[in-house]
Design an enzyme around this catalytic site. Sequence first.
Site, short mmCIF file in Angstrom:
data_model
loop_
_atom_site.label_atom_id
_atom_site.label_comp_id
_atom_site.label_asym_id
_atom_site.label_seq_id
_atom_site.Cartn_x
_atom_site.Cartn_y
_atom_site.Cartn_z
N GLU A 248 0.96 -1.19 0.12
CA GLU A 248 0.06 0.00 -0.08
C GLU A 248 0.85 1.14 -0.07
O GLU A 248 1.60 1.59 1.08
CB GLU A 248 -0.88 0.05 1.31
CG GLU A 248 -1.89 -1.02 1.32
CD GLU A 248 -3.17 -0.96 0.29
OE1 GLU A 248 -3.29 0.26 -0.09
OE2 GLU A 248 -3.73 -2.02 -0.24
N CYS A 282 -2.44 9.08 1.99
CA CYS A 282 -1.80 8.51 0.75
C CYS A 282 -2.66 8.72 -0.52
O CYS A 282 -2.28 9.14 -1.57
CB CYS A 282 -1.60 7.12 0.85
SG CYS A 282 -2.95 6.16 1.39
N GLU A 461 -6.32 -4.05 0.44
CA GLU A 461 -6.79 -4.07 1.60
C GLU A 461 -8.20 -4.12 1.86
O GLU A 461 -8.90 -3.23 0.80
CB GLU A 461 -6.03 -3.20 2.58
CG GLU A 461 -4.54 -3.67 2.96
CD GLU A 461 -3.93 -2.71 3.84
OE1 GLU A 461 -4.05 -1.69 4.03
OE2 GLU A 461 -2.96 -3.28 4.69
P1 NAD Z 1 8.28 5.07 4.79
O1 NAD Z 1 8.14 4.17 3.67
O2 NAD Z 1 9.34 5.90 5.16
O3 NAD Z 1 8.27 3.89 5.98
C1 NAD Z 1 7.19 2.88 6.13
C2 NAD Z 1 7.35 1.89 7.35
O4 NAD Z 1 8.67 1.13 6.68
C3 NAD Z 1 8.16 2.38 8.70
O5 NAD Z 1 7.47 1.45 9.73
C4 NAD Z 1 9.54 2.14 8.40
O6 NAD Z 1 10.27 2.10 9.59
C5 NAD Z 1 9.69 0.95 7.41
N1 NAD Z 1 10.74 0.70 6.78
C6 NAD Z 1 11.69 1.95 6.22
N2 NAD Z 1 12.72 1.17 5.47
C7 NAD Z 1 12.38 -0.02 5.48
C8 NAD Z 1 13.02 -1.29 4.75
N3 NAD Z 1 14.12 -0.95 3.98
N4 NAD Z 1 12.56 -2.48 4.86
C9 NAD Z 1 11.53 -2.47 5.63
N5 NAD Z 1 10.81 -1.53 6.24
C10 NAD Z 1 11.18 -0.29 6.16
O7 NAD Z 1 6.70 5.76 4.66
P2 NAD Z 1 6.32 6.63 5.75
O8 NAD Z 1 6.86 8.03 5.81
O9 NAD Z 1 6.10 6.08 7.12
O10 NAD Z 1 4.67 6.81 5.30
C11 NAD Z 1 4.32 7.73 4.39
C12 NAD Z 1 4.32 7.29 2.93
O11 NAD Z 1 3.24 5.96 3.33
C13 NAD Z 1 3.66 7.94 2.00
O12 NAD Z 1 4.24 7.79 0.70
C14 NAD Z 1 2.24 7.57 1.87
O13 NAD Z 1 1.50 7.80 0.60
C15 NAD Z 1 2.28 6.28 2.22
N6 NAD Z 1 1.05 5.56 2.61
C16 NAD Z 1 0.36 4.89 1.70
C17 NAD Z 1 -1.14 4.16 2.24
C18 NAD Z 1 -1.75 3.31 1.31
O14 NAD Z 1 -2.62 2.55 2.09
N7 NAD Z 1 -1.52 3.16 0.04
C19 NAD Z 1 -1.54 4.60 3.53
C20 NAD Z 1 -0.77 5.23 4.27
C21 NAD Z 1 0.55 5.82 3.91
#
Ligand code: NAD
Length: 487
Positions: A248, A282, A461
């Site tokens: 997502e 998002c 989801e």
């Molecule tokens: P992010 O990608 O920085 O982090 C998301 C999660 O991934 C965190 O828990 C982080 O600790 C973990 N993470 C970071 N690097 C990783 C790796 N290499 N391997 C595994 N896990 C890792 O995102 P964010 O800044 O927390 O959230 C914002 C983003 O989420 C935006 O791009 C938004 O559009 C997206 N989002 C999407 C949805 C959806 O349903 N499509 C919903 C909410 C947010």
Amino acid sequence: MTTPVYQNFINGDFLKNQSGETFAVKNPATDDVIYHVEVADSFVQNAAIESAKQGFAVWSAMAPIERSRILLKAVALLRERNDLLAKIEVLDTGKPWQEAECVDVQTGADVIEYFAGLAPAQVGQQQMVGEDFYYTRKEPLGICAGIGAWNYPLQIACWKSGPALAAGNALIFKPSEETPLGAIKLAEIFTEAGVPAGVFNVVQGAAEVGQWLTHSPDIEKVSFTGEVGTGKKVVASAAGTLKDVTMELGGKSPLLVFEDADISQAVSAAMLGNFYTQGEICTNCTRIYVHKSVYQQFIDELKTRTEQNIVAGDPLDPSVNFGALISKNHHNLVMGYIEKGISEGATLLTGGKALRPESAPNGYFVAPTVFTDCTDDMTIVKEEIFGPVMSVLVFEDEDDVIRRANDTHLGLAAGVFTKDIKRAHRVIHQMQAGICWINSYGNSPAEMPVGGYKQSGIGRENGIETLDHYTQTKSIYVGMTDIESPF
Ligand code: NAD
């Protein structure tokens, strides 16, 4: 004053790590450290896997209706503790109480309730093949991992645990390191409701802990919510053990406002789809394409309502409807995009600056910002900003605006405003996006599948189909006749 230190939640209880490593969590509206959390070191990680194995053995052997009853108890506890949980979300995320009080916990509880209801209804097939027959069983995958983003921490934990647990899996969930508390509270609730120890574990930490989950050979599936770039790393890492994935990811979604639209309604949608949760959603419609003939009317109303109706300040104040961004870093990133918009020639209709509300002077606030005279090649029109920054563009021709709206590698959501019923469906059917709205924007009930086209995601989801993403089909052939063998 000392702040609390939270441990990882493993095997139905808190577990102290051995490394002693912790990280601090700040309230984005005050810049104060509000608590610390222990990082899941290798001792905790091993314990999480061992307990999930045991939890899975017990949970998957239960009748689905038994699992359903337990999950429904958790749903009741979530609703009972709505205000307490909503406050945690406000302090962790900086979003307004006004939203968290009626959305975050409730939409999380709704999804667990929905999948608890579906669990006993999932059935296999049976078919005769001559005198023999086969039947299929929907079996859980085993240990699944959930990795969450920081914008809807508790809701994301519920949206992943609902289908995973209903289908009989164990889940190891890692919340974002910015917002780790909601998932712990959910773990306590599951335990209180009777979910066996080890079925829902919470591990804490940043990328390294996420990477461990995506590598682990004991984990069968990763459901990830976060940025596109991180999602690609997760898929690449999960490929090492051929894990199933649900992704997502981010978006840069278009909203098309035609000349016959109810303009006030379209402005409401544009404001909700850019300023709700201070723009950190998002599916936000950050590219608003408005027909030339109603463009001036649209931006006049948009400017007036943005300047008059948005109240930034202490998110716990019930009259505040616009909160702080998640972190100083993110605040700087969003301000950087605003500077880029100005330098690339967009017109700043309103906002464009950091805010220091009297009731929360140290928070990471950015004013609700609208750019007009935007063109398709501008950075603010192409890249996900994940803050309160709206780009308004003009169009004249239906086919042309559809082409422009689809001209992106992202495809999470899209919307259209028109009173012409034929045009509404004709246009939305051509949108390359997984979540679409007609004369509406942003609602996402448990019953409706959500997920992205193109690089915005893999899998879905919510909705019935999601249960299939947490089960695997076993086919069983039953011989009723003698085997014919040449040997
Ligand atoms: P992010 O990608 O920085 O982090 C998301 C999660 O991934 C965190 O828990 C982080 O600790 C973990 N993470 C970071 N690097 C990783 C790796 N290499 N391997 C595994 N896990 C890792 O995102 P964010 O800044 O927390 O959230 C914002 C983003 O989420 C935006 O791009 C938004 O559009 C997206 N989002 C999407 C949805 C959806 O349903 N499509 C919903 C909410 C947010």
